[in-house]
Enzyme design. Structure first.
Site, PDB file in Angstrom:
ATOM      1  N   ASP A  61      24.258  55.639  66.101  1.00 12.55           N
ATOM      2  CA  ASP A  61      24.178  55.361  64.780  1.00 12.55           C
ATOM      3  C   ASP A  61      24.747  56.403  63.735  1.00 12.55           C
ATOM      4  O   ASP A  61      24.478  56.590  62.736  1.00 12.55           O
ATOM      5  CB  ASP A  61      22.611  55.515  64.364  1.00 12.55           C
ATOM      6  CG  ASP A  61      21.880  54.316  65.058  1.00 12.55           C
ATOM      7  OD1 ASP A  61      20.628  54.421  65.517  1.00 12.55           O
ATOM      8  OD2 ASP A  61      22.421  53.240  65.533  1.00 12.55           O
ATOM      9  N   LEU A  63      22.156  53.849  75.524  1.00 13.02           N
ATOM     10  CA  LEU A  63      23.368  54.557  74.830  1.00 13.02           C
ATOM     11  C   LEU A  63      24.830  54.385  75.364  1.00 13.02           C
ATOM     12  O   LEU A  63      24.781  54.196  76.818  1.00 13.02           O
ATOM     13  CB  LEU A  63      23.279  56.010  74.795  1.00 13.02           C
ATOM     14  CG  LEU A  63      24.093  57.083  74.307  1.00 13.02           C
ATOM     15  CD1 LEU A  63      24.089  56.960  72.765  1.00 13.02           C
ATOM     16  CD2 LEU A  63      23.893  58.409  74.813  1.00 13.02           C
ATOM     17  N   HIS A  87      22.802  47.725  62.851  1.00 12.82           N
ATOM     18  CA  HIS A  87      21.470  48.436  62.886  1.00 12.82           C
ATOM     19  C   HIS A  87      20.748  47.939  61.879  1.00 12.82           C
ATOM     20  O   HIS A  87      21.281  47.681  60.587  1.00 12.82           O
ATOM     21  CB  HIS A  87      21.756  49.905  62.718  1.00 12.82           C
ATOM     22  CG  HIS A  87      20.494  50.730  62.773  1.00 12.82           C
ATOM     23  ND1 HIS A  87      19.738  50.848  63.823  1.00 12.82           N
ATOM     24  CD2 HIS A  87      19.888  51.316  61.594  1.00 12.82           C
ATOM     25  CE1 HIS A  87      18.922  51.656  63.408  1.00 12.82           C
ATOM     26  NE2 HIS A  87      18.646  52.086  62.342  1.00 12.82           N
TER      27      HIS A  87
END
Ligand SMILES: Nc1nc2c(c(=O)[nH]1)N[C@@H](CN(C=O)c1ccc(C(=O)N[C@@H](CCC(=O)O)C(=O)O)cc1)CN2
Ligand SMILES: NCC(=O)N[C@@H]1O[C@H](COP(=O)([O-])[O-])[C@@H](O)[C@H]1O
EC number: 2.1.2.2
Length: 190
Positions: free
Chosen positions: A150, A92, A109
């Site tokens: 995301d 993260l 992604h």
């Protein structure tokens, strides 16, 4: 003389996306983009070997310094980084880094967000979930990075049709080809 956009790439694994970004922008100086640093959280990451083969400076970050941040921020400042590009990075990004580089951190992604994103959604886990759900398409999402996984603003998406017999491995390969064909162009345009 306009200065090139200076990029740091963050990678945890093989680095095929990183390799394409590095090689593309070296082969096309007219793009005005230069990858100047590759950072990994895994000392064994294949991307580090790839970078060394290209004489690209690298940095391996440990969990403690990642959380603390000063050494990482100093390195990014020393390399005069304009844009941070995540390419298969699995930690993260902390708030201090998001705030230090507002709308200057992007990620790719391997799915069509907002579906199949969030904690645990990385690598093969994504494609296995897409397969299990019987989706008729998957694809890529390139987005700005905020403090959550995301959830940043979407910059670009591309889809690929899936066949019912496609395995998670086949989906992964199809999606990776989309990544390789699009990430460099989207980054160039930022
Ligand atoms: N602040 C943000 N940090 C990161 C983002 C983001 O959007 N905002 N994107 C990720 C990349 N990613 C999906 O695109 C992603 C990567 C990893 C995970 C995850 O669940 N990681 C595990 C740890 C895995 C490991 O250490 O091997 C976890 O957090 O438990 C989810 C999504 C990069 N960072
Ligand atoms: N959620 C993050 C995530 O799953 N990222 C994915 O990791 C792979 C890295 O491959 P690479 O190291 O060969 O570029 C890529 O498919 C990328 O989309």
């Amino acid at each position: 003389m306009v200065r090139s956009k200076r990029i740091a790439i963050l990678v945890s694994g093989t680095g095929s996306n990183a390799r394409i970004l590095i090689d593309r922008f070296r082969q096309h100086p007219e793009d005005g983009v230069e990858v100047v640093l590759l950072i990994s959280n895994k000392a064994t990451a294949g991307a580090l070997t790839m970078a060394a083969e290209r004489d690209l400076p690298t940095l391996v970050v440990q969990r403690a310094e990642w959380k603390e941040g000063q050494e990482l921020l100093r390195a990014l400042d020393a390399y005069d980084i304009d844009l941070i590009v995540l390419a298969g990075f699995l930690w993260l990004i902390p708030a201090y880094l998001v705030h230090a580089y507002p709308n200057k951190i992007v990620n790719i992604h391997p799915a069509l967000l907002p579906k199949y994103g969030g904690k645990g959604m990385y690598g093969r886990h994504v494609h296995e979930a897409v397969r299990a759900a019987g989706e008729v398409e998957s694809g890529i999402t390139i987005h700005y990075v905020n403090e959550n996984y995301d959830e940043g603003s979407i910059i670009y998406q591309a889809a690929v049709r899936l066949d019912p017999e496609d395995t998670a491995e086949v989906i992964a390969d199809r999606v990776l080809r989309l990544e390789h064909g699009n990430y460099w162009r989207v980054v160039r345009g930022l």
